[in-house]
Design a protein around this motif. Structure first.
Motif, mmCIF file in Angstrom:
data_model
loop_
_atom_site.group_PDB
_atom_site.id
_atom_site.type_symbol
_atom_site.label_atom_id
_atom_site.label_comp_id
_atom_site.label_asym_id
_atom_site.label_seq_id
_atom_site.Cartn_x
_atom_site.Cartn_y
_atom_site.Cartn_z
ATOM 1 N N CYS A 124 2.618 13.979 -9.285
ATOM 2 C CA CYS A 124 3.547 15.115 -9.282
ATOM 3 C C CYS A 124 4.237 15.271 -10.633
ATOM 4 O O CYS A 124 4.432 16.385 -11.112
ATOM 5 N N PHE A 125 4.600 14.160 -11.235
ATOM 6 C CA PHE A 125 5.257 14.201 -12.540
ATOM 7 C C PHE A 125 4.350 14.870 -13.572
ATOM 8 O O PHE A 125 4.788 15.762 -14.300
ATOM 9 N N PHE A 126 3.084 14.451 -13.627
ATOM 10 C CA PHE A 126 2.168 15.042 -14.600
ATOM 11 C C PHE A 126 1.841 16.496 -14.259
ATOM 12 O O PHE A 126 1.674 17.320 -15.149
ATOM 13 N N PHE A 127 1.781 16.818 -12.964
ATOM 14 C CA PHE A 127 1.528 18.200 -12.561
ATOM 15 C C PHE A 127 2.676 19.104 -13.007
ATOM 16 O O PHE A 127 2.456 20.164 -13.585
ATOM 17 N N CYS A 160 0.833 -1.215 0.000
ATOM 18 C CA CYS A 160 0.000 0.000 0.000
ATOM 19 C C CYS A 160 0.864 1.261 0.000
ATOM 20 O O CYS A 160 0.580 2.204 -0.745
ATOM 21 N N VAL A 161 1.907 1.272 0.814
ATOM 22 C CA VAL A 161 2.800 2.435 0.861
ATOM 23 C C VAL A 161 3.498 2.627 -0.482
ATOM 24 O O VAL A 161 3.589 3.753 -0.986
ATOM 25 N N LEU A 162 3.980 1.534 -1.069
ATOM 26 C CA LEU A 162 4.654 1.642 -2.362
ATOM 27 C C LEU A 162 3.708 2.124 -3.458
ATOM 28 O O LEU A 162 4.073 2.975 -4.273
ATOM 29 N N TYR A 196 3.978 5.607 -5.455
ATOM 30 C CA TYR A 196 4.044 5.595 -6.917
ATOM 31 C C TYR A 196 2.978 6.509 -7.515
ATOM 32 O O TYR A 196 3.270 7.285 -8.432
ATOM 33 N N CYS A 197 1.757 6.425 -6.999
ATOM 34 C CA CYS A 197 0.677 7.286 -7.513
ATOM 35 C C CYS A 197 0.983 8.762 -7.260
ATOM 36 O O CYS A 197 0.733 9.605 -8.122
#
Length: 191
Positions: free
Chosen positions: A165-168, A153-155, A159-160
């Motif tokens: 953040c990458f797309f933002f 769940c943490v991973l 990742y999400c």
């Protein structure tokens, strides 16, 4: 009688490749002790799962598959780590197929084990009842599954967040300014 190759005959990227190989070798050398320690700790975990599963084979009538789950996960885990260490020594294609098969078996038994363990949540730890399960056997399987699920769940959450953040950043990095428009100074006070 050694013959020297003229420097013009060597490709220009040979020094770059050599530096890259040195860098990769340095990283491997630095990471190798940590990898060995991680491998040793996981082998100890899987060996203990295997041992607890064998020890508790007849000690969990509430769900007889819980010790079986521990035996299979422990055995497959030890075998997959052994195959991984073989792969590190000799990179062969059949080893990758065996390793993939072992990970698939491990995934299937993780799902089955989750069903078996969580279905019997809070078994009776006192011997004699039909819903009895040895506390060590049950808690070992339960804690292992909870830690694995929490880690996943943490991973996945990380990742999400990373993808978001990458797309933002990618979206805000583009500007809708006309490249042919005259530029204007950022600070009008300096003029």
């Amino acid at each position: 009688m050694s013959q020297e190759v003229p420097s013009a005959a060597l490709p220009q990227d040979v020094p770059a490749r050599h530096e890259e190989e040195n860098w990769v070798q340095k990283v491997k050398t630095k990471c190798l002790p940590g990898i060995r320690i991680t491998l040793l700790l996981s082998l100890i975990l899987y060996l203990s799962m295997f041992g607890v599963g064998i020890w508790g084979m007849k000690k969990c009538p509430a769900e007889a598959n819980i010790p079986f789950f521990l035996i299979v996960i422990g055995g497959v885990g030890m075998l997959s780590k052994f195959v991984s260490s073989i792969e590190a020594v000799r990179s062969r294609e059949p080893v990758k197929h065996v390793e993939s098969s072992l990970y698939t078996i491990e995934l299937v038994f993780m799902l089955l084990g989750s069903f078996w363990v969580f279905k019997e949540y809070k078994p009776n730890y006192n011997p004699g009842g039909s819903d009895y399960c040895n506390k060590t056997v049950y808690m070992f399987a339960f804690v292992y599954l909870v830690v694995i699920c929490a880690t996943l769940c943490v991973l996945m959450t990380s990742y999400c967040c990373f993808i978001g953040c990458f797309f933002f950043v990618a979206r805000t990095g583009t500007t809708d300014v006309d490249p042919e428009a005259p530029s204007r100074p950022l600070h009008t006070e300096d003029q």
